[in-house]
Design an enzyme around this catalytic site. Structure first.
Site, mmCIF file in Angstrom:
data_model
loop_
_atom_site.group_PDB
_atom_site.id
_atom_site.type_symbol
_atom_site.label_atom_id
_atom_site.label_comp_id
_atom_site.label_asym_id
_atom_site.label_seq_id
_atom_site.Cartn_x
_atom_site.Cartn_y
_atom_site.Cartn_z
ATOM 1 C CG ASP A 37 -2.072 0.951 1.104
ATOM 2 O OD1 ASP A 37 -2.378 1.388 -0.020
ATOM 3 O OD2 ASP A 37 -2.670 1.292 2.142
ATOM 4 C CG HIS A 54 -0.303 2.043 -9.195
ATOM 5 N ND1 HIS A 54 -0.491 1.711 -7.867
ATOM 6 C CD2 HIS A 54 -1.375 2.801 -9.539
ATOM 7 C CE1 HIS A 54 -1.619 2.243 -7.444
ATOM 8 N NE2 HIS A 54 -2.173 2.919 -8.434
ATOM 9 C CG LEU A 148 8.307 -17.613 -3.657
ATOM 10 C CD1 LEU A 148 8.124 -17.583 -2.143
ATOM 11 C CD2 LEU A 148 8.857 -16.264 -4.137
#
Ligand code: IPE
Ligand code: IPE
Ligand code: MG
Length: 257
Positions: A37, A54, A148
């Protein structure tokens, strides 16, 4: 400003990875979830449009994925777009829907090389075709990787997920597939997007907000929470290490003593 913590960074690049001093290799959380965020505020503070934040944040995702895979985290769930984020201006939503395409265009080869497996949680069907295509390709091309798990929460909302789970269970009871008396926590969990994943051990949220914003409400029941004022584009491996360090110094009791 970098935060201070009691060990030096030793991570230089993927070929010279050394376990950061101070972290206990036996206590690395298996599943870390991050609410990335603060992109918009980061950009605004620089007089730039929100989408610049972004874009910058996408670079941080790459760094953090490398770090997570180096350090041996098993699952990294990243909140990329919530079911409420459709409320944003059209150009911002369009940009956010294009980001996975750009991310995977530039980064999929490295993900494959790193043995990372890409997955998603969220309502995938209603995403724009170009977003779906890029993500589906990444899922397909990494499906046999066993390193992962990079799990993107894309058009994800926890309440929507749970309502859907209830609908699924009701329909299974109605069709006789399961009995009402058999409904338990495991049955419920198995109807969530995360059915194949363990619950997160650690939740990180950047930007100073201390709320869940409809993220993994069921799955985070016993996760440790770690918040930082730092905006996502400024989040570094050092902050991640600090979060892991703090996590390792928590006492998880699960209601016991
Ligand atoms: C997080 O940054 C990214 C997404 C929600 C997609 P924000 O865009 O929420 O940035 P702020 O919180 O407005 O600063
Ligand atoms: C949560 O952040 C969603 C993502 C990070 C993708 P928001 O910025 O949408 O959350 P609120 O609106 O501040 O609660
Ligand atoms: Mg926000």
């Amino acid at each position: 400003m970098p935060i201070k913590f009691p060990f030096a960074r030793k991570l230089k690049n993927k070929d010279s990875f050394v376990q950061p001093v101070g972290l206990d290799q036996t206590q690395i959380p298996k599943h870390v979830a991050i609410i990335m965020d603060g992109n918009g505020r980061w950009a605004k503070n620089r007089g730039m449009p929100r989408i610049a934040g972004h874009k910058e944040g996408m670079g941080v995702v790459k760094k953090i994925v490398r770090f997570a895979s180096d350090i041996g985290i098993e699952v990294l769930t990243l909140y990329a777009f919530s079911t409420e984020n459709w409320k944003r201006p059209k150009n911002e939503v369009e940009f956010l829907m294009k980001l996975p395409v750009d991310f995977l265009n530039t980064y999929l080869p490295e993900l494959i090389e790193r043995n990372v497996r890409v997955q998603t949680i969220g309502d995938f069907d209603v995403l724009p075709p170009h977003t779906k295509k890029a993500v589906e390709e990444a899922i397909e091309r990494t499906k046999n990787n066993d390193g992962l798990i990079l799990n993107f929460a894309l058009n994800y909302g926890s309440r929507f997920e749970m309502v859907n789970a209830v609908k699924q269970i009701v329909s299974k009871v109605e069709s006789g597939e399961i009995a009402y008396a058999d409904i338990d926590e495991d049955v419920f969990s198995s109807e969530l997007y995360t059915s194949d994943l363990m619950d997160p051990d650690l939740l990180i949220r950047t930007s100073g907000e201390q709320r869940l914003s409809n993220f993994l409400l069921w799955q985070l029941a016993y996760a440790e929470f770690w918040f930082t004022e730092v905006y996502w584009p400024d989040f570094t491996e050092n902050h991640f290490e600090k979060a892991l360090y703090d996590y390792q110094n928590r006492k998880r009791r699960y209601g016991g003593v």
